[in-house]
Design a protein around this motif. Structure first.
Motif: not given
Length: 418
Positions: A94-100, A129-134
């Motif tokens: 939807g044009g938004f950001t899914l972050s973790g 924002d961490g070191d895991a694969t997105a």
């Protein structure tokens, strides 16, 4: 009116087949930050919007279906599991950001592993924002379109599912900061977009241990200290096919192939400090196009470098039938048992032999210096070549280390039942 007639016909068909009319057109579910937070107030219970929160193992499991984000969503250190194999996932951000902020390198922010189903993710941003694969896909067939993916580690890994079924991912107009990678006989097709490697990481790669099939039809690929695109599989599986694109590395090669069963380059622009293209001696490397440029000042920086060979003429073995190097001047050096052939021109192209070109002069006056491939230098390195041989050997060793460092995980084992 026409839409109404189609709807009535669909409802009639559903009644005829004994299906509920509401099952014909599944409604798109809108997910918000509040929906994820509400799911964790009653852990391990599937909500009406298809979210189950596991507070013990820190993940959200989501039912298969059509979803759109109603705003930015931050899932903190939780992962999202898209592992319901009862249907497809179609997710519009939807044009938004899914972050973790998933920090474990062996983990993922999002896991998509639902058998051989067909899925889509589009229109927005995914940030870890961490070191895991997105994002990791296992066995699934997924198309990513018009999205931006960012991670401190890899942005995407395409691999096999828990039952070793190979998967596939297609990237259309994707912006990636961090490597996209493929392994385990799975396939990654890149049609367009912008891909940026960070630090010593490439923009795109095949898995160091398991290979993978990488097909690039277009896009821009850039890296700093690594090759822009790096393939270092076992050499007994996987393939790399490049039909177009721009590949640029500030400190290494535009494209480096150290391991793959089949390699074919039909076009593209490749630039790197060491070389536009670097390959090992595999008979399966076929060049049928492309322009290659070395931007570095080292005296062995050439348009194409070929490692672990014993003569400059080995470069001829890379050419597809009916193709030639536009310039074709080559040289060879050996130091401590390591040999490398390289095109001495800073820029060269692979062109059809039917293309009118001015004939390249054959220099036979001094076989201890640069020579055309038609009269390859079969002697040892010149003094200048020997002086810099250790640089090339060191660079190749570094590339091997990078293959281990950025080789990704075997299987997406974290998947759990919904």
């Amino acid at each position: 009116m026409k839409k109404a007639k189609i709807l009535i016909a669909a409802m009639f068909m559903a009644a005829t087949l004994g299906l509920p009319a509401t099952a014909v057109f599944a409604a798109t579910i809108t997910l918000t930050q509040a929906d994820f937070e509400a799911a964790c107030t009653t852990p391990d219970v599937m909500t009406a919007k298809g979210i189950r929160c596991d507070t013990t193992d820190s993940y959200y499991a989501i039912k298969a279906g059509d979803y759109t984000l109603g705003g930015n969503v931050d899932i903190d250190t939780y992962s999202i599991l898209l592992t319901d194999d009862s249907g497809n996932y179609n997710i519009n951000l939807g044009g938004f950001t899914l972050s973790g902020a998933v920090d474990n390198y062996d983990d993922y922010l999002i896991i998509l592993q639902n058998g051989a189903k067909t899925n889509t993710i589009s229109n927005g941003k995914i940030i870890n924002d961490g070191d895991a694969t997105a994002l990791g896909t296992g066995g699934a067939n997924t198309t990513l379109s018009d999205i931006s993916i960012t991670s401190n580690s890899n942005t995407l890994y395409v691999g096999a599912g828990a039952t070793d079924d190979a998967g596939s991912v297609i990237l259309n107009n994707v912006t990636s900061t961090g490597a996209v990678s493929v392994g385990e006989e799975s396939t990654l097709v890149i049609n367009s977009g912008s891909y940026v490697g960070t630090g010593y990481g490439p923009a795109a790669s095949t898995d160091y241990m398991t290979g993978g099939n990488l097909i690039i039809n277009g896009g821009t690929f850039t890296a700093d200290d690594a090759s822009a695109v790096y393939a270092n599989g076992p050499g007994t599986s996987g393939s790399v096919i490049v039909n177009g694109g721009t590949f640029t590395s500030a400190g290494d090669t535009g494209l480096e192939i150290l391991g793959a069963k089949t390699v074919r380059i039909n076009g593209g622009t490749f630039k790197g400090a060491r070389a536009g293209l670097g390959v090992t001696e595999y008979n399966t490397v076929i060049l049928a196009g492309g322009t290659y440029t070395a931007t570095g000042s080292d005296n062995m920086a050439g348009a194409i470098q070929m490692y672990d060979v014993d003569k400059a003429a080995a470069l001829l073995g890379l050419l597809a039938d009916g193709y030639k190097y536009q310039n074709g001047s080559a040289d060879y050096f050996e130091d401590a048992g390591f040999g490398m052939a390289y095109l001495t021109q800073k820029t060269d192209s692979v062109v059809s032999e039917s293309t009118p070109e001015e004939e390249t002069a054959t220099d036979t006056s001094d076989t201890s210096s640069s020579s055309t491939i038609g009269t390859p230098n079969s002697g040892r390195a010149t003094a200048a070549g020997s002086a810099t041989a250790s640089f090339a050997a060191s660079a190749i060793a570094t590339s091997a280390i990078l293959g281990i460092t950025y080789g990704t995980k075997k299987h997406l084992a974290k998947a759990r039942k919904n």
